[in-house]
Design a protein around this motif. Sequence first.
Motif, mmCIF file in Angstrom:
data_model
loop_
_atom_site.group_PDB
_atom_site.id
_atom_site.type_symbol
_atom_site.label_atom_id
_atom_site.label_comp_id
_atom_site.label_asym_id
_atom_site.label_seq_id
_atom_site.Cartn_x
_atom_site.Cartn_y
_atom_site.Cartn_z
ATOM 1 N N ASP A 1 -9.845 18.237 8.192
ATOM 2 C CA ASP A 1 -10.515 17.178 8.743
ATOM 3 C C ASP A 1 -11.991 15.966 8.583
ATOM 4 N N VAL A 2 -12.553 16.593 8.068
ATOM 5 C CA VAL A 2 -13.688 16.095 7.558
ATOM 6 C C VAL A 2 -13.454 15.192 6.168
ATOM 7 N N GLN A 3 -12.634 15.743 5.517
ATOM 8 C CA GLN A 3 -11.883 14.692 4.505
ATOM 9 C C GLN A 3 -11.596 13.557 5.529
ATOM 10 N N GLN A 4 -10.363 13.238 6.162
ATOM 11 C CA GLN A 4 -9.810 12.911 6.838
ATOM 12 C C GLN A 4 -10.964 11.389 7.609
ATOM 13 N N LEU A 5 -11.615 12.726 8.239
ATOM 14 C CA LEU A 5 -12.955 11.921 9.263
ATOM 15 C C LEU A 5 -13.811 10.715 8.509
ATOM 16 N N GLY A 6 -13.806 11.275 7.361
ATOM 17 C CA GLY A 6 -15.062 10.975 6.204
ATOM 18 C C GLY A 6 -14.096 9.515 6.068
ATOM 19 N N ILE B 1 -11.912 7.654 6.545
ATOM 20 C CA ILE B 1 -11.167 6.498 7.590
ATOM 21 C C ILE B 1 -12.873 6.168 8.131
ATOM 22 N N MET B 2 -14.043 6.654 8.347
ATOM 23 C CA MET B 2 -14.789 6.226 8.575
ATOM 24 C C MET B 2 -15.562 5.503 7.231
ATOM 25 N N THR B 3 -15.322 5.512 6.479
ATOM 26 C CA THR B 3 -15.902 4.761 5.137
ATOM 27 C C THR B 3 -15.378 3.564 5.393
ATOM 28 N N ARG B 4 -14.037 3.427 5.233
ATOM 29 C CA ARG B 4 -12.874 2.475 5.213
ATOM 30 C C ARG B 4 -13.757 1.226 6.370
#
Lengths: 185, 185
Positions: free
Chosen positions: A142-147, A149-152
Amino acid sequence: MASDHSASSAPGVPSLPPQQLATYFALMESVSLLQHQVDQHLRKEGAISYVQFQLLARLADAGGPLTMTQLADGVVYSRSGLTYQAGLLEKAGLITRDTYPDDERATLVTLTDDGAALFRRVLPGHIDAVRRLLFASLNDQDVQQLGDIMTRIRDQMRAHPPRSAAPRKRRTGRKASPPAAAGTD
Amino acid sequence: MASDHSASSAPGVPSLPPQQLATYFALMESVSLLQHQVDQHLRKEGAISYVQFQLLARLADAGGPLTMTQLADGVVYSRSGLTYQAGLLEKAGLITRDTYPDDERATLVTLTDDGAALFRRVLPGHIDAVRRLLFASLNDQDVQQLGDIMTRIRDQMRAHPPRSAAPRKRRTGRKASPPAAAGTD
DNA sequence: TATTGTTATACTCTATAACTATA
DNA sequence: TATAGTTATAGAGTATAACAATA
Protein backbone atom coordinates in the motif's frame (compact mmCIF):
# COMPACT_ATOMS: atom_id res chain seq x y z
CA MET A 1 -19.17 18.45 -1.35
CA ALA A 2 -21.07 17.09 -4.23
CA SER A 3 -24.43 16.95 -5.90
CA ASP A 4 -22.19 16.18 -8.78
CA HIS A 5 -22.49 12.47 -8.66
CA SER A 6 -24.58 11.96 -11.69
CA ALA A 7 -22.19 11.52 -14.54
CA SER A 8 -23.98 14.09 -16.60
CA SER A 9 -27.32 15.00 -15.11
CA ALA A 10 -27.35 18.48 -16.56
CA PRO A 11 -26.09 19.77 -19.85
CA GLY A 12 -22.72 21.41 -19.57
CA VAL A 13 -22.36 20.62 -15.90
CA PRO A 14 -19.17 18.65 -15.63
CA SER A 15 -18.79 16.06 -12.98
CA LEU A 16 -16.44 13.41 -11.81
CA PRO A 17 -17.05 9.69 -11.88
CA PRO A 18 -18.20 8.56 -8.42
CA GLN A 19 -14.97 6.71 -7.89
CA GLN A 20 -12.91 9.83 -8.47
CA LEU A 21 -15.19 11.88 -6.30
CA ALA A 22 -14.94 9.48 -3.41
CA THR A 23 -11.19 9.37 -3.81
CA TYR A 24 -10.95 13.14 -3.84
CA PHE A 25 -13.02 13.43 -0.67
CA ALA A 26 -11.15 10.75 1.18
CA LEU A 27 -7.85 12.34 0.22
CA MET A 28 -8.77 15.84 1.28
CA GLU A 29 -10.41 14.83 4.52
CA SER A 30 -7.59 12.54 5.53
CA VAL A 31 -4.90 15.08 4.95
CA SER A 32 -6.93 17.78 6.64
CA LEU A 33 -7.29 15.64 9.74
CA LEU A 34 -3.65 14.64 9.67
CA GLN A 35 -2.46 18.19 9.29
CA HIS A 36 -4.67 19.36 12.08
CA GLN A 37 -3.57 16.71 14.52
CA VAL A 38 0.08 17.00 13.67
CA ASP A 39 -0.14 20.75 14.05
CA GLN A 40 -1.80 20.37 17.44
CA HIS A 41 0.95 18.06 18.57
CA LEU A 42 3.71 20.40 17.48
CA ARG A 43 2.14 23.39 19.16
CA LYS A 44 1.69 21.52 22.39
CA GLU A 45 5.08 19.84 22.45
CA GLY A 46 7.22 22.49 20.89
CA ALA A 47 5.18 25.68 20.65
CA ILE A 48 5.67 25.75 16.90
CA SER A 49 3.27 25.48 14.00
CA TYR A 50 3.42 22.87 11.28
CA VAL A 51 4.79 25.44 8.87
CA GLN A 52 7.54 26.34 11.30
CA PHE A 53 8.31 22.70 11.83
CA GLN A 54 8.63 22.23 8.11
CA LEU A 55 11.09 25.09 7.92
CA LEU A 56 13.19 23.68 10.74
CA ALA A 57 13.03 20.29 9.09
CA ARG A 58 14.26 21.69 5.80
CA LEU A 59 17.20 23.24 7.56
CA ALA A 60 17.92 20.10 9.50
CA ASP A 61 17.72 18.03 6.37
CA ALA A 62 19.95 20.36 4.42
CA GLY A 63 22.61 19.95 7.07
CA GLY A 64 23.60 23.58 6.67
CA PRO A 65 22.35 27.09 6.01
CA LEU A 66 19.84 27.88 3.30
CA THR A 67 18.82 31.09 1.68
CA MET A 68 15.30 32.35 2.21
CA THR A 69 14.35 31.38 -1.31
CA GLN A 70 15.63 27.86 -0.88
CA LEU A 71 13.80 27.63 2.40
CA ALA A 72 10.52 28.82 1.00
CA ASP A 73 10.16 26.28 -1.72
CA GLY A 74 6.95 24.35 -1.39
CA VAL A 75 6.27 25.40 2.18
CA VAL A 76 5.07 28.97 1.87
CA TYR A 77 3.24 30.76 -0.89
CA SER A 78 4.42 34.32 -0.45
CA ARG A 79 7.73 35.96 0.26
CA SER A 80 6.42 38.07 3.05
CA GLY A 81 4.87 35.03 4.64
CA LEU A 82 8.27 33.46 4.88
CA THR A 83 9.84 36.61 6.27
CA TYR A 84 7.15 36.60 8.90
CA GLN A 85 7.74 33.00 9.89
CA ALA A 86 11.49 33.42 9.83
CA GLY A 87 11.06 36.42 12.07
CA LEU A 88 9.20 34.32 14.59
CA LEU A 89 11.75 31.54 14.47
CA GLU A 90 14.59 33.99 14.87
CA LYS A 91 12.90 35.71 17.78
CA ALA A 92 12.50 32.31 19.38
CA GLY A 93 16.20 31.68 18.92
CA LEU A 94 15.71 28.71 16.64
CA ILE A 95 17.43 30.18 13.61
CA THR A 96 19.72 33.05 12.73
CA ARG A 97 19.73 35.21 9.65
CA ASP A 98 22.81 36.71 8.10
CA THR A 99 23.77 38.22 4.82
CA TYR A 100 25.11 35.71 2.37
CA PRO A 101 28.63 36.88 1.48
CA ASP A 102 28.58 35.46 -2.05
CA ASP A 103 25.43 37.35 -2.92
CA GLU A 104 24.67 40.18 -0.62
CA ARG A 105 21.06 40.33 -1.67
CA ALA A 106 20.44 36.96 -0.13
CA THR A 107 19.86 36.02 3.48
CA LEU A 108 21.44 32.90 4.85
CA VAL A 109 19.31 31.11 7.40
CA THR A 110 21.07 28.90 9.91
CA LEU A 111 19.58 26.50 12.40
CA THR A 112 20.81 27.27 15.90
CA ASP A 113 21.66 24.60 18.44
CA ASP A 114 18.40 25.38 20.17
CA GLY A 115 16.57 25.00 16.88
CA ALA A 116 18.17 21.69 16.19
CA ALA A 117 17.46 20.55 19.71
CA LEU A 118 13.83 21.55 19.47
CA PHE A 119 13.51 19.75 16.18
CA ARG A 120 14.98 16.60 17.64
CA ARG A 121 12.70 16.90 20.62
CA VAL A 122 9.44 17.12 18.70
CA LEU A 123 10.40 14.75 15.92
CA PRO A 124 9.63 11.48 17.71
CA GLY A 125 6.10 12.52 18.51
CA HIS A 126 5.63 13.77 15.01
CA ILE A 127 6.87 10.56 13.47
CA ASP A 128 4.76 8.63 15.87
CA ALA A 129 1.62 10.52 14.92
CA VAL A 130 2.28 10.02 11.23
CA ARG A 131 2.86 6.36 11.77
CA ARG A 132 -0.29 5.92 13.81
CA LEU A 133 -2.58 8.05 11.72
CA LEU A 134 -1.28 7.59 8.24
CA PHE A 135 0.49 4.26 8.04
CA ALA A 136 -1.13 2.12 10.68
CA SER A 137 -3.61 0.60 8.28
CA LEU A 138 -1.26 0.17 5.33
CA ASN A 139 1.01 -2.68 4.38
CA ASP A 140 4.24 -2.28 2.47
CA GLN A 141 2.56 -2.65 -0.86
CA ASP A 142 0.00 0.00 0.00
CA VAL A 143 2.75 2.39 0.98
CA GLN A 144 4.55 1.64 -2.23
CA GLN A 145 1.47 2.26 -4.34
CA LEU A 146 0.46 5.37 -2.46
CA GLY A 147 3.95 6.77 -2.74
CA ASP A 148 4.09 6.04 -6.42
CA ILE A 149 0.74 7.65 -7.09
CA MET A 150 1.30 10.71 -4.96
CA THR A 151 4.70 11.28 -6.48
CA ARG A 152 3.15 11.28 -9.90
CA ILE A 153 0.47 13.68 -8.72
CA ARG A 154 3.00 16.00 -7.17
CA ASP A 155 5.07 16.08 -10.31
CA GLN A 156 1.94 16.73 -12.31
CA MET A 157 1.12 19.68 -10.11
CA ARG A 158 4.57 21.14 -10.10
CA ALA A 159 4.58 20.95 -13.85
CA HIS A 160 1.12 22.39 -14.08
CA PRO A 161 1.02 25.86 -12.56
CA PRO A 162 -2.52 27.20 -12.94
CA ARG A 163 -3.41 29.83 -15.48
CA SER A 164 -2.09 32.53 -13.22
CA ALA A 165 0.52 31.04 -11.00
CA ALA A 166 2.20 32.80 -8.14
CA PRO A 167 4.31 35.83 -9.06
CA ARG A 168 7.83 34.60 -9.00
CA LYS A 169 9.04 32.23 -6.44
CA ARG A 170 10.79 28.92 -6.63
CA ARG A 171 14.02 29.67 -8.32
CA THR A 172 16.55 27.45 -6.70
CA GLY A 173 15.79 24.69 -9.09
CA ARG A 174 14.32 21.66 -7.42
CA LYS A 175 15.35 18.46 -9.09
CA ALA A 176 12.05 16.90 -8.10
CA SER A 177 14.10 14.40 -6.18
CA PRO A 178 12.27 12.45 -3.51
CA PRO A 179 12.90 14.13 -0.16
CA ALA A 180 13.83 10.83 1.39
CA ALA A 181 16.68 10.28 -0.98
CA ALA A 182 19.06 12.74 0.59
CA GLY A 183 20.94 11.89 3.72
CA THR A 184 22.51 14.13 6.30
CA ASP A 185 25.18 14.58 3.72
CA MET B 1 11.37 17.74 6.73
CA ALA B 2 13.71 14.98 7.66
CA SER B 3 17.19 14.24 8.90
CA ASP B 4 15.31 11.17 9.97
CA HIS B 5 16.20 9.00 7.07
CA SER B 6 18.59 6.71 8.75
CA ALA B 7 16.49 3.89 10.06
CA SER B 8 17.98 4.21 13.51
CA SER B 9 20.99 6.45 13.46
CA ALA B 10 20.57 7.54 17.05
CA PRO B 11 19.33 5.61 20.05
CA GLY B 12 15.71 6.32 20.86
CA VAL B 13 15.21 8.53 17.84
CA PRO B 14 12.37 6.99 15.93
CA SER B 15 12.18 7.33 12.22
CA LEU B 16 10.22 6.17 9.26
CA PRO B 17 11.43 3.89 6.52
CA PRO B 18 12.50 5.99 3.53
CA GLN B 19 9.58 4.73 1.51
CA GLN B 20 7.10 5.92 4.11
CA LEU B 21 8.85 9.22 4.47
CA ALA B 22 8.79 9.88 0.75
CA THR B 23 5.14 8.90 0.62
CA TYR B 24 4.31 11.21 3.50
CA PHE B 25 6.05 14.14 1.84
CA ALA B 26 4.50 13.56 -1.55
CA LEU B 27 1.09 13.31 0.02
CA MET B 28 1.34 16.46 2.08
CA GLU B 29 2.89 18.54 -0.65
CA SER B 30 0.40 17.41 -3.27
CA VAL B 31 -2.62 18.16 -1.15
CA SER B 32 -1.17 21.45 -0.03
CA LEU B 33 -0.71 22.52 -3.63
CA LEU B 34 -4.13 21.26 -4.64
CA GLN B 35 -5.83 23.02 -1.77
CA HIS B 36 -4.07 26.23 -2.52
CA GLN B 37 -4.92 26.23 -6.20
CA VAL B 38 -8.49 25.19 -5.70
CA ASP B 39 -8.90 27.87 -3.08
CA GLN B 40 -7.46 30.45 -5.43
CA HIS B 41 -9.89 29.45 -8.12
CA LEU B 42 -12.90 29.64 -5.83
CA ARG B 43 -11.95 33.06 -4.53
CA LYS B 44 -11.46 34.40 -8.00
CA GLU B 45 -14.53 32.83 -9.58
CA GLY B 46 -16.95 32.99 -6.70
CA ALA B 47 -15.43 35.14 -3.98
CA ILE B 48 -15.63 32.27 -1.54
CA SER B 49 -13.01 30.28 0.31
CA TYR B 50 -12.55 26.56 0.05
CA VAL B 51 -14.12 26.10 3.47
CA GLN B 52 -17.16 28.08 2.39
CA PHE B 53 -17.38 26.06 -0.79
CA GLN B 54 -17.33 22.88 1.25
CA LEU B 55 -20.19 24.14 3.35
CA LEU B 56 -22.25 25.06 0.31
CA ALA B 57 -21.44 21.70 -1.20
CA ARG B 58 -22.61 19.89 1.91
CA LEU B 59 -25.90 21.71 1.73
CA ALA B 60 -26.26 21.11 -1.98
CA ASP B 61 -25.50 17.45 -1.53
CA ALA B 62 -27.91 17.07 1.36
CA GLY B 63 -30.67 18.39 -0.86
CA GLY B 64 -32.18 20.21 2.11
CA PRO B 65 -31.44 22.12 5.29
CA LEU B 66 -28.87 20.96 7.81
CA THR B 67 -28.26 21.92 11.40
CA MET B 68 -25.04 23.68 12.25
CA THR B 69 -23.69 20.55 13.87
CA GLN B 70 -24.40 18.46 10.81
CA LEU B 71 -22.83 21.10 8.65
CA ALA B 72 -19.69 21.34 10.70
CA ASP B 73 -18.73 17.72 10.57
CA GLY B 74 -15.31 17.25 9.10
CA VAL B 75 -15.06 20.73 7.64
CA VAL B 76 -14.43 22.94 10.63
CA TYR B 77 -12.70 22.28 13.91
CA SER B 78 -14.44 24.67 16.25
CA ARG B 79 -18.03 25.69 16.81
CA SER B 80 -17.27 29.36 16.70
CA GLY B 81 -15.40 28.90 13.49
CA LEU B 82 -18.51 27.55 11.88
CA THR B 83 -20.65 30.33 13.27
CA TYR B 84 -18.20 32.78 11.76
CA GLN B 85 -18.29 31.16 8.34
CA ALA B 86 -22.06 30.78 8.42
CA GLY B 87 -22.29 34.45 9.29
CA LEU B 88 -20.32 35.34 6.21
CA LEU B 89 -22.37 33.09 3.98
CA GLU B 90 -25.60 34.48 5.38
CA LYS B 91 -24.43 38.04 4.94
CA ALA B 92 -23.63 37.19 1.34
CA GLY B 93 -27.14 35.84 0.88
CA LEU B 94 -26.00 32.32 0.13
CA ILE B 95 -27.67 30.65 3.09
CA THR B 96 -30.34 31.44 5.67
CA ARG B 97 -30.42 30.43 9.31
CA ASP B 98 -33.61 29.71 11.22
CA THR B 99 -34.53 28.01 14.42
CA TYR B 100 -35.27 24.35 13.97
CA PRO B 101 -38.85 23.80 15.21
CA ASP B 102 -38.27 20.24 16.39
CA ASP B 103 -35.38 21.28 18.60
CA GLU B 104 -35.27 24.94 19.34
CA ARG B 105 -31.65 24.81 20.40
CA ALA B 106 -30.66 23.97 16.88
CA THR B 107 -30.22 26.23 13.89
CA LEU B 108 -31.37 25.06 10.51
CA VAL B 109 -29.19 26.20 7.65
CA THR B 110 -30.78 26.44 4.23
CA LEU B 111 -29.13 27.05 0.90
CA THR B 112 -30.72 30.01 -0.87
CA ASP B 113 -31.32 30.12 -4.59
CA ASP B 114 -28.37 32.44 -4.88
CA GLY B 115 -26.28 30.03 -2.90
CA ALA B 116 -27.28 27.13 -5.10
CA ALA B 117 -26.64 29.22 -8.19
CA LEU B 118 -23.21 30.24 -7.00
CA PHE B 119 -22.36 26.66 -6.21
CA ARG B 120 -23.40 25.53 -9.66
CA ARG B 121 -21.46 28.36 -11.17
CA VAL B 122 -18.12 27.57 -9.53
CA LEU B 123 -18.48 23.81 -9.62
CA PRO B 124 -17.34 23.25 -13.20
CA GLY B 125 -14.10 25.06 -12.66
CA HIS B 126 -13.55 23.27 -9.41
CA ILE B 127 -14.15 19.90 -10.95
CA ASP B 128 -11.94 20.84 -13.80
CA ALA B 129 -9.08 21.80 -11.53
CA VAL B 130 -9.37 18.58 -9.59
CA ARG B 131 -9.40 16.60 -12.76
CA ARG B 132 -6.39 18.39 -14.18
CA LEU B 133 -4.32 18.49 -11.04
CA LEU B 134 -5.25 15.35 -9.25
CA PHE B 135 -6.44 12.83 -11.79
CA ALA B 136 -4.70 13.77 -15.01
CA SER B 137 -1.83 11.40 -14.41
CA LEU B 138 -3.84 8.49 -13.01
CA ASN B 139 -5.54 5.62 -14.75
CA ASP B 140 -8.64 3.88 -13.45
CA GLN B 141 -6.67 1.39 -11.46
CA ASP B 142 -4.65 4.13 -9.80
CA VAL B 143 -7.82 5.93 -8.83
CA GLN B 144 -9.23 2.72 -7.46
CA GLN B 145 -6.13 2.01 -5.40
CA LEU B 146 -5.78 5.54 -4.17
CA GLY B 147 -9.42 5.66 -3.18
CA ASP B 148 -9.15 2.38 -1.38
CA ILE B 149 -6.07 3.42 0.52
CA MET B 150 -7.28 6.88 1.44
CA THR B 151 -10.60 5.52 2.61
CA ARG B 152 -8.80 3.17 4.93
CA ILE B 153 -6.65 6.01 6.20
CA ARG B 154 -9.63 8.24 6.77
CA ASP B 155 -11.43 5.57 8.72
CA GLN B 156 -8.31 4.96 10.72
CA MET B 157 -8.13 8.62 11.62
CA ARG B 158 -11.76 8.99 12.46
CA ALA B 159 -11.48 6.01 14.75
CA HIS B 160 -8.28 7.30 16.24
CA PRO B 161 -8.82 10.62 17.95
CA PRO B 162 -5.48 11.69 19.40
CA ARG B 163 -4.74 11.49 23.10
CA SER B 164 -6.60 14.70 23.70
CA ALA B 165 -9.11 15.12 20.94
CA ALA B 166 -11.21 18.16 20.37
CA PRO B 167 -13.66 18.99 23.18
CA ARG B 168 -16.94 17.64 21.98
CA LYS B 169 -17.99 17.92 18.43
CA ARG B 170 -19.17 15.47 15.85
CA ARG B 171 -22.29 14.14 17.34
CA THR B 172 -24.56 13.58 14.39
CA GLY B 173 -23.26 10.09 14.06
CA ARG B 174 -21.36 9.62 10.89
CA LYS B 175 -21.66 6.17 9.52
CA ALA B 176 -18.28 6.48 7.84
CA SER B 177 -20.07 6.01 4.59
CA PRO B 178 -18.23 7.11 1.47
CA PRO B 179 -19.40 10.60 0.56
CA ALA B 180 -19.91 9.61 -3.03
CA ALA B 181 -22.47 7.03 -2.13
CA ALA B 182 -25.27 9.43 -1.40
CA GLY B 183 -27.13 11.01 -4.23
CA THR B 184 -29.34 14.02 -4.27
CA ASP B 185 -31.81 11.73 -2.57
C1' DT C 1 -26.97 18.62 33.68
C1' DA C 2 -25.90 18.21 28.73
C1' DT C 3 -26.34 20.08 24.20
C1' DT C 4 -26.80 23.77 20.48
C1' DG C 5 -25.27 27.71 19.01
C1' DT C 6 -23.57 32.64 19.48
C1' DT C 7 -20.56 36.37 21.07
C1' DA C 8 -16.46 38.63 22.56
C1' DT C 9 -11.90 38.68 22.21
C1' DA C 10 -7.40 37.89 21.13
C1' DC C 11 -4.28 36.07 18.18
C1' DT C 12 -2.13 33.82 14.12
C1' DC C 13 -1.44 33.79 9.57
C1' DT C 14 -1.48 35.33 4.76
C1' DA C 15 -0.97 38.36 0.97
C1' DT C 16 -0.34 42.73 -1.67
C1' DA C 17 2.14 46.59 -2.56
C1' DA C 18 5.76 49.62 -1.78
C1' DC C 19 10.45 49.80 -0.73
C1' DT C 20 15.72 48.88 -0.23
C1' DA C 21 19.72 47.02 -1.86
C1' DT C 22 22.56 44.16 -4.59
C1' DA C 23 23.61 41.72 -9.39
C1' DT D 1 16.37 45.80 -15.28
C1' DA D 2 15.84 41.66 -12.46
C1' DT D 3 16.34 39.38 -8.11
C1' DA D 4 16.39 38.80 -2.73
C1' DG D 5 14.39 40.11 0.98
C1' DT D 6 11.85 43.26 4.30
C1' DT D 7 8.16 46.28 5.90
C1' DA D 8 3.66 48.11 6.39
C1' DT D 9 -0.75 47.13 6.42
C1' DA D 10 -4.95 45.17 6.12
C1' DG D 11 -7.97 41.34 6.07
C1' DA D 12 -9.20 36.54 6.78
C1' DG D 13 -9.46 32.87 9.68
C1' DT D 14 -9.19 30.32 14.18
C1' DA D 15 -9.88 29.13 18.86
C1' DT D 16 -11.06 29.71 23.81
C1' DA D 17 -14.02 31.02 27.17
C1' DA D 18 -18.15 32.94 28.73
C1' DC D 19 -22.84 33.09 27.75
C1' DA D 20 -28.02 32.12 26.65
C1' DA D 21 -31.49 29.00 25.74
C1' DT D 22 -33.54 24.64 25.09
C1' DA D 23 -33.83 19.34 26.18
